[in-house]
Design a protein around this motif. Sequence first.
Motif, PDB file in Angstrom:
ATOM      1  N   ASP A  55       0.835  -1.198   0.000  1.00 47.10           N
ATOM      2  CA  ASP A  55       0.000   0.000   0.000  1.00 47.10           C
ATOM      3  C   ASP A  55       0.869   1.247   0.000  1.00 47.10           C
ATOM      4  OD1 ASP A  55      -2.184  -1.629   0.086  1.00 47.10           O
ATOM      5  OD2 ASP A  55      -2.686  -1.235   2.183  1.00 47.10           O
ATOM      6  N   LYS A  88      -3.238   5.915  -1.432  1.00 44.34           N
ATOM      7  CA  LYS A  88      -3.105   6.254  -2.841  1.00 44.34           C
ATOM      8  C   LYS A  88      -3.313   5.042  -3.740  1.00 44.34           C
ATOM      9  CE  LYS A  88       0.230   8.259  -6.101  1.00 44.34           C
ATOM     10  NZ  LYS A  88       1.602   8.827  -6.231  1.00 44.34           N
ATOM     11  N   SER A  89      -2.672   3.902  -3.389  1.00 43.41           N
ATOM     12  CA  SER A  89      -2.781   2.707  -4.227  1.00 43.41           C
ATOM     13  C   SER A  89      -2.506   1.467  -3.396  1.00 43.41           C
ATOM     14  CB  SER A  89      -1.805   2.775  -5.404  1.00 43.41           C
ATOM     15  OG  SER A  89      -0.464   2.723  -4.946  1.00 43.41           O
ATOM     16  N   SER A  90      -2.974   0.335  -3.925  1.00 38.91           N
ATOM     17  CA  SER A  90      -2.713  -0.957  -3.312  1.00 38.91           C
ATOM     18  C   SER A  90      -2.360  -1.940  -4.426  1.00 38.91           C
ATOM     19  CB  SER A  90      -3.941  -1.457  -2.536  1.00 38.91           C
ATOM     20  OG  SER A  90      -3.688  -2.702  -1.920  1.00 38.91           O
ATOM     21  N   GLN A  91      -1.140  -2.455  -4.386  1.00 41.87           N
ATOM     22  CA  GLN A  91      -0.673  -3.383  -5.410  1.00 41.87           C
ATOM     23  C   GLN A  91      -0.816  -4.812  -4.904  1.00 41.87           C
ATOM     24  OE1 GLN A  91       3.206  -2.560  -6.951  1.00 41.87           O
ATOM     25  NE2 GLN A  91       3.243  -4.347  -8.270  1.00 41.87           N
ATOM     26  N   VAL A  96      -3.292  -3.479  -9.659  1.00 40.17           N
ATOM     27  CA  VAL A  96      -3.091  -2.277  -8.852  1.00 40.17           C
ATOM     28  C   VAL A  96      -4.420  -1.551  -8.711  1.00 40.17           C
ATOM     29  CG1 VAL A  96      -1.888  -0.086  -8.648  1.00 40.17           C
ATOM     30  CG2 VAL A  96      -0.696  -2.070  -9.614  1.00 40.17           C
ATOM     31  N   TYR A  97      -4.818  -1.282  -7.492  1.00 43.49           N
ATOM     32  CA  TYR A  97      -6.059  -0.576  -7.194  1.00 43.49           C
ATOM     33  C   TYR A  97      -5.699   0.819  -6.680  1.00 43.49           C
ATOM     34  CZ  TYR A  97      -7.843  -5.340  -7.374  1.00 43.49           C
ATOM     35  OH  TYR A  97      -8.150  -6.615  -7.766  1.00 43.49           O
ATOM     36  N   THR A  98      -6.413   1.830  -7.167  1.00 39.51           N
ATOM     37  CA  THR A  98      -6.099   3.205  -6.801  1.00 39.51           C
ATOM     38  C   THR A  98      -7.345   3.953  -6.358  1.00 39.51           C
ATOM     39  OG1 THR A  98      -6.415   4.129  -9.009  1.00 39.51           O
ATOM     40  CG2 THR A  98      -4.230   3.233  -8.503  1.00 39.51           C
ATOM     41  N   THR A 146     -11.147  -2.337  -0.412  1.00 38.30           N
ATOM     42  CA  THR A 146     -11.030  -2.597  -1.843  1.00 38.30           C
ATOM     43  C   THR A 146     -12.150  -3.542  -2.249  1.00 38.30           C
ATOM     44  OG1 THR A 146      -8.617  -2.414  -1.676  1.00 38.30           O
ATOM     45  CG2 THR A 146      -9.505  -3.421  -3.666  1.00 38.30           C
TER      46      THR A 146
END
Length: 230
Positions: A55, A88-91, A96-98, A146
């Motif tokens: 994250d 900001k993001s989660s890989q 990748v989720y933003t 998410t």
Amino acid sequence: MNKLFLAAALATVAAGPLAQTAQAQDKGPYITVEGGAVKNERADIANPGGYNRSDRFKYGWEAGGAIGYDFGKFRLEAESFHYEATMKSSQRASGVYTQDAGNLAGTNNGTAVMANALFGLGHWGGVKAYAGGGVGWASIALHENTPGFVPINARDQGYAWQALAGVTVPISHNLDLGLRYRYFRPDGTDLYRNANGVIHQSSLRTHSLLATLTYNFGHAAPPPAEPAPP
């Protein structure tokens, strides 16, 4: 963080002329207020099922204060602060989720109470530099949501430590303006339970750049200048 350090350098240079006309005292009790920007390190989150991810967070804000005593060469203080940052993001393995794409929502926030020891590194005119560290207690919250995954809305509490460095410039007999850098590690707060009760492990470390304003108590006014000889 490069922009933050550039702003710090420019502010210190600009404040230099003030130090020639104002000198805050070196010893005695003081109170400080502080505020500025915080940046999380990448948070690697692991759980027993192997659904690991990384994250990242946007720049956030931080504010706090301290009371202490200045012994001249070193200072002891009790400090408390709070920070908040948006995810900001989660890989993940699935992609990748933003937050900008609308498929991620989350925050990290924390509150800490610390005991600090700060040591003078020298002074140039009225500008003084210092460095030190502290230990204490922190309460850290992680919120991660998410779509398609079990959310985390949890808080952990425990031991924390930090490294500090900064500069101060006197702007009056009792007031100092300064900049402080903080590296914060709440190492005792690394377990976060999701909505299904599964524990996830992560280290939520931060870097902060703060403006400080310090009031020094109990300083007598400087004696008036001697009149010029006739």
